[in-house]
Design a protein around this motif. Structure first.
Motif, short mmCIF file in Angstrom:
data_model
loop_
_atom_site.label_atom_id
_atom_site.label_comp_id
_atom_site.label_asym_id
_atom_site.label_seq_id
_atom_site.Cartn_x
_atom_site.Cartn_y
_atom_site.Cartn_z
N CYS A 102 0.85 -1.19 0.00
CA CYS A 102 0.00 0.00 0.00
C CYS A 102 0.89 1.25 0.00
N ALA A 103 0.59 2.18 -0.88
CA ALA A 103 1.42 3.39 -1.00
C ALA A 103 1.20 4.36 0.15
N SER A 104 0.03 4.33 0.80
CA SER A 104 -0.29 5.31 1.83
C SER A 104 -0.10 4.80 3.25
N SER A 105 0.16 3.50 3.43
CA SER A 105 0.34 2.96 4.77
C SER A 105 1.35 1.83 4.72
N ASP A 112 -7.58 -7.89 -6.77
CA ASP A 112 -8.58 -8.81 -7.29
C ASP A 112 -8.59 -10.07 -6.45
N CYS A 113 -9.79 -10.56 -6.07
CA CYS A 113 -9.87 -11.74 -5.22
C CYS A 113 -11.05 -12.61 -5.63
N LEU A 135 -13.78 -6.42 0.06
CA LEU A 135 -12.37 -6.44 0.43
C LEU A 135 -11.45 -5.85 -0.64
N THR A 136 -11.91 -5.78 -1.88
CA THR A 136 -11.06 -5.26 -2.95
C THR A 136 -10.69 -3.80 -2.68
N GLY A 137 -9.40 -3.52 -2.69
CA GLY A 137 -8.91 -2.16 -2.47
C GLY A 137 -8.70 -1.79 -1.02
N LYS A 138 -8.96 -2.71 -0.09
CA LYS A 138 -8.82 -2.39 1.35
C LYS A 138 -7.55 -3.02 1.91
N VAL A 139 -7.05 -2.39 2.98
CA VAL A 139 -5.92 -2.94 3.74
C VAL A 139 -6.50 -3.80 4.85
#
Length: 362
Positions: A102-105, A112-113, A135-139
């Motif tokens: 993740c670029a921000s954290s 994709d899942c 869940l797609t796009g989440k940390v």
């Protein structure tokens, strides 16, 4: 076949998760559909043939290689009454997801899942598409997994007459948690205020550099209430004959001497899937080596019947036509098993395939 016999398929869950494509043939018509569409359909009729199942190359589709900072996670899960053998599963699942830094954290983000669950009382395996979209796009964190598990419980719904309802439902949530547990950020608080206790986590770089990462330490306890109604059925007992088998004292069929004047047989098999059988020739040397007779369908006084199944009767010997490669054409009889086997291997079958359409190869 698995749906018709109410047998939950493990491989169907895997094929569903990887977005396999099914190629069907009905007469002269070819059709390619997704595994999800195929499972929702009724069972195939007698005119339809499942030609192939194509599994996509996910490494190529997701552009994943050793030199990129992303990884494809793939796990299969299965829980059954017995860990080995052919016991029907309480639940099986296949989970697949693309993760990257993740670029921000300082964590990993889910791309994709695909999540597929089966064998929990439904007719076929299903995709948990709502959980995938959530869940797609989440940390992954404790909060995120908590919401994902709640959403999953609303999707994996068991019929009322399914055994072990609560246990099967908890398995689905447990599989999802175990799949993402090593990605959860350390010291995160759960929605009820408790600390998850996973304080020492590996860095995101280490997640990508290792093929397998350790998961959270877990413990569990299961109490099984025994039913004495069918006692002593289910009690462990020693196998009958195990002692003499293990000691080598048991007598098998091959250990029994053949009686005097005993004849031995060997089958002559078809090497053509569809052909006319014009005749069988034996090498002169084979006839001299104790061959007594060659028995074919012409020598059967009654019906040429080998076995009756749910698909209809099957002949014992090929008659005028062979129906498949490896079909019995004749039985060669000789004075010893060795002579019978050698003569059957040297037998020459005269085939005629003129004006016959080629069969369908699968």
């Amino acid at each position: 076949m698995a749906q018709r016999n109410h047998f939950p398929s493990d491989i169907a869950t895997v094929l569903l998760a990887v977005s396999s494509l099914v190629n069907l043939m009905n007469g002269l018509k070819n059709e390619e559909i997704t595994m999800e569409e195929f499972l929702r359909r009724h069972e195939l009729d007698s005119k339809s043939i499942l030609v192939s199942v194509k599994i996509p190359d996910w490494d190529r589709i997701m552009s994943i290689s050793l030199g990129t900072k992303m990884k494809l996670l793939f796990e299969t899960y299965r829980v059954a009454p017995r860990p080995l053998g052919n016991a029907l599963p309480y639940l099986n699942a296949t989970l697949m997801a693309k993760i990257s830094c993740c670029a921000s954290s300082n964590g990993m983000v889910v791309g994709d899942c695909r999540f597929a669950f089966g064998a929990y009382g439904t007719k076929h395996a299903i995709r948990a598409t709502k959980v995938e979209e959530f869940l797609t796009g989440k940390v992954p964190s404790v909060d995120v997994l908590y919401e994902a598990v709640k959403l999953l419980r609303s999707i994996v719904v068991l019929d009322d007459d399914t055994s072990y309802l609560a246990y099967r439902s908890s398995l689905a949530a447990g599989f999802l948690f175990e799949f993402f547990s090593h990605l959860v950020e350390g010291n995160a608080e759960s929605p009820n205020g408790y600390v998850n206790g996973y304080s020492t986590l590996m860095s995101p770089a280490r997640h990508l550099d290792h093929g397998k990462v350790s998961t959270l330490l877990t413990s569990g306890k299961q109490e099984v209430e025994l039913n004495k109604q069918y006692h002593p059925v289910g009690e462990p007992i020693a196998k009958s004959g195990a002692v003499i088998q293990a000691s080598g004292e048991v007598v098998y069929v091959d250990d029994i001497p053949s009686p005097t004047n005993c004849l031995h047989g060997a089958f002559i098999f078809s090497t053509k899937p569809l052909a006319r059988v014009k005749g069988i020739e034996l090498k002169p040397k084979s006839v001299a080596d104790g061959v007594n007779a060659v028995i074919s369908f012409k020598d059967i006084l009654g019906e040429n019947l080998g076995i009756k199944t749910g698909f209809g009767p099957e002949p014992l010997f090929a008659d005028d036509f062979t129906r498949c490669t490896g079909q019995y054409i004749a039985l060669l009889v000789a004075d010893t098993q060795k002579h019978a086997d050698m003569a059957a291997d040297l037998a020459v079958v005269d085939y005629d395939m003129e004006n016959l359409e080629p069969p369908i190869y699968l």
